[in-house]
Design a protein around this motif. Structure first.
Motif, mmCIF file in Angstrom:
data_model
loop_
_atom_site.group_PDB
_atom_site.id
_atom_site.type_symbol
_atom_site.label_atom_id
_atom_site.label_comp_id
_atom_site.label_asym_id
_atom_site.label_seq_id
_atom_site.Cartn_x
_atom_site.Cartn_y
_atom_site.Cartn_z
ATOM 1 N N THR A 105 38.355 1.392 47.707
ATOM 2 C CA THR A 105 38.208 1.725 46.370
ATOM 3 C C THR A 105 37.320 0.818 45.714
ATOM 4 N N THR A 106 36.464 2.340 44.954
ATOM 5 C CA THR A 106 35.237 1.582 44.091
ATOM 6 C C THR A 106 36.050 1.162 42.542
ATOM 7 N N THR A 107 35.724 0.658 42.391
ATOM 8 C CA THR A 107 35.871 -0.174 40.857
ATOM 9 C C THR A 107 34.152 0.120 39.765
ATOM 10 N N LEU A 108 34.971 0.668 38.524
ATOM 11 C CA LEU A 108 33.794 0.445 37.752
ATOM 12 C C LEU A 108 34.633 -0.193 36.155
ATOM 13 N N GLY A 109 34.035 -0.834 35.988
ATOM 14 C CA GLY A 109 33.737 -1.351 34.220
ATOM 15 C C GLY A 109 33.372 -1.848 33.343
ATOM 16 N N THR A 110 33.503 -2.969 32.220
ATOM 17 C CA THR A 110 33.003 -3.236 31.530
ATOM 18 C C THR A 110 33.670 -4.539 30.724
ATOM 19 N N GLY A 111 32.882 -6.030 29.927
ATOM 20 C CA GLY A 111 33.461 -6.620 29.230
ATOM 21 C C GLY A 111 32.946 -7.320 28.261
ATOM 22 N N PHE A 112 33.744 -8.102 27.444
ATOM 23 C CA PHE A 112 33.284 -8.466 26.639
ATOM 24 C C PHE A 112 33.109 -10.357 26.715
ATOM 25 N N ARG A 113 32.835 -10.788 26.493
ATOM 26 C CA ARG A 113 32.941 -12.356 27.037
ATOM 27 C C ARG A 113 32.542 -13.929 25.893
ATOM 28 N N VAL A 114 33.543 -14.727 25.404
ATOM 29 C CA VAL A 114 33.217 -15.358 24.297
ATOM 30 C C VAL A 114 32.877 -16.732 24.515
ATOM 31 N N VAL A 115 32.243 -17.177 24.715
ATOM 32 C CA VAL A 115 32.028 -19.014 25.016
ATOM 33 C C VAL A 115 32.055 -19.797 24.223
ATOM 34 N N LEU A 116 33.515 -19.894 24.144
ATOM 35 C CA LEU A 116 34.171 -21.512 23.484
ATOM 36 C C LEU A 116 33.965 -22.929 22.854
ATOM 37 N N LEU A 117 33.730 -23.401 24.436
ATOM 38 C CA LEU A 117 33.126 -24.141 24.877
ATOM 39 C C LEU A 117 32.320 -24.169 26.358
ATOM 40 N N ASP A 118 31.175 -25.052 26.645
ATOM 41 C CA ASP A 118 30.331 -25.146 27.789
ATOM 42 C C ASP A 118 31.193 -25.045 29.005
ATOM 43 N N MET A 130 38.866 3.466 41.000
ATOM 44 C CA MET A 130 38.990 4.617 41.418
ATOM 45 C C MET A 130 38.932 4.808 43.215
ATOM 46 N N PHE A 131 40.097 5.735 43.315
ATOM 47 C CA PHE A 131 40.221 5.472 45.346
ATOM 48 C C PHE A 131 41.078 6.972 45.271
ATOM 49 N N LYS A 132 40.686 7.979 46.911
ATOM 50 C CA LYS A 132 41.423 8.652 47.204
ATOM 51 C C LYS A 132 42.737 8.549 47.998
ATOM 52 N N SER A 133 43.418 9.359 47.692
ATOM 53 C CA SER A 133 45.375 9.783 47.435
ATOM 54 C C SER A 133 46.074 10.947 47.988
ATOM 55 N N ASP A 134 46.454 10.708 48.518
ATOM 56 C CA ASP A 134 47.962 11.752 49.042
ATOM 57 C C ASP A 134 48.925 11.669 48.592
ATOM 58 N N LEU A 135 49.369 10.378 48.136
ATOM 59 C CA LEU A 135 50.447 9.702 47.919
ATOM 60 C C LEU A 135 51.304 11.453 47.373
ATOM 61 N N ILE A 136 51.085 11.504 46.189
ATOM 62 C CA ILE A 136 51.603 12.664 45.289
ATOM 63 C C ILE A 136 50.690 14.510 45.981
#
Length: 155
Positions: A105-118, A130-136
């Motif tokens: 599997t290849t994974t791509l993404g994004t995120g957002f983090r907020v530091v509330l405390l140290d 993402m991956f190749k599948s012949d399941l369906i």
């Protein structure tokens, strides 16, 4: 939540560990598990047709990602309440077990983090597994979308 290609969207449970190598770069390991619902074909054909057994509906993955804080900054909740934050990109590889198949599997993404405390942050992540599948049908590239949130403890 995990939207499994050709199946439904289901709740996802997982764990993540990250190592922040520098202020901008980090390494991350993720593991998640969910159960696939019915395909649209199964829903339309009624209760008599099932493409997968109950045990084959378990969807689990792990991945190793490299992340980059593309927009470090601050979030202002009021004139006196400010928190550090970061918008980041991640990408990497892993493995997904689903439908009796084990797929690179290849994974791509994004995120957002907020530091509330140290030592405490809250984050929201969006990932495409993402991956190749012949399941369906004949081998195709599947896009399995994850939207997750959680807390991170720093030590």
């Amino acid at each position: 939540m995990m939207t499994i290609d050709n199946f439904s969207s289901e709740p996802l449970v997982g764990v993540s560990a990250a190592f922040h190598a520098t202020e901008d770069f980090f390494l991350q390991f993720n593991y998640g598990v969910t159960e696939a619902g019915l395909t649209s074909f199964e829903e339309l054909s009624g209760a008599n047709v099932r493409l997968l057994t109950d045990s084959d509906r378990k969807y689990s993955y792990y991945d190793f990602l490299v992340g980059y804080n593309i927009f470090p900054g601050e979030v202002f909740f009021s004139d006196t309440l400010t928190f550090n934050s970061a918008f980041y990109l991640v990408g990497g590889v892993g493995n997904t077990d689903f439908g009796g198949e084990s797929n690179f599997t290849t994974t791509l993404g994004t995120g957002f983090r907020v530091v509330l405390l140290d030592w405490l942050t809250v984050h929201v992540d969006f990932r495409d597994h993402m991956f190749k599948s012949d399941l369906i049908r004949e081998s195709q590239l599947t896009h399995n979308i994850e939207l997750s949130s959680g807390f991170t403890l720093f030590f």
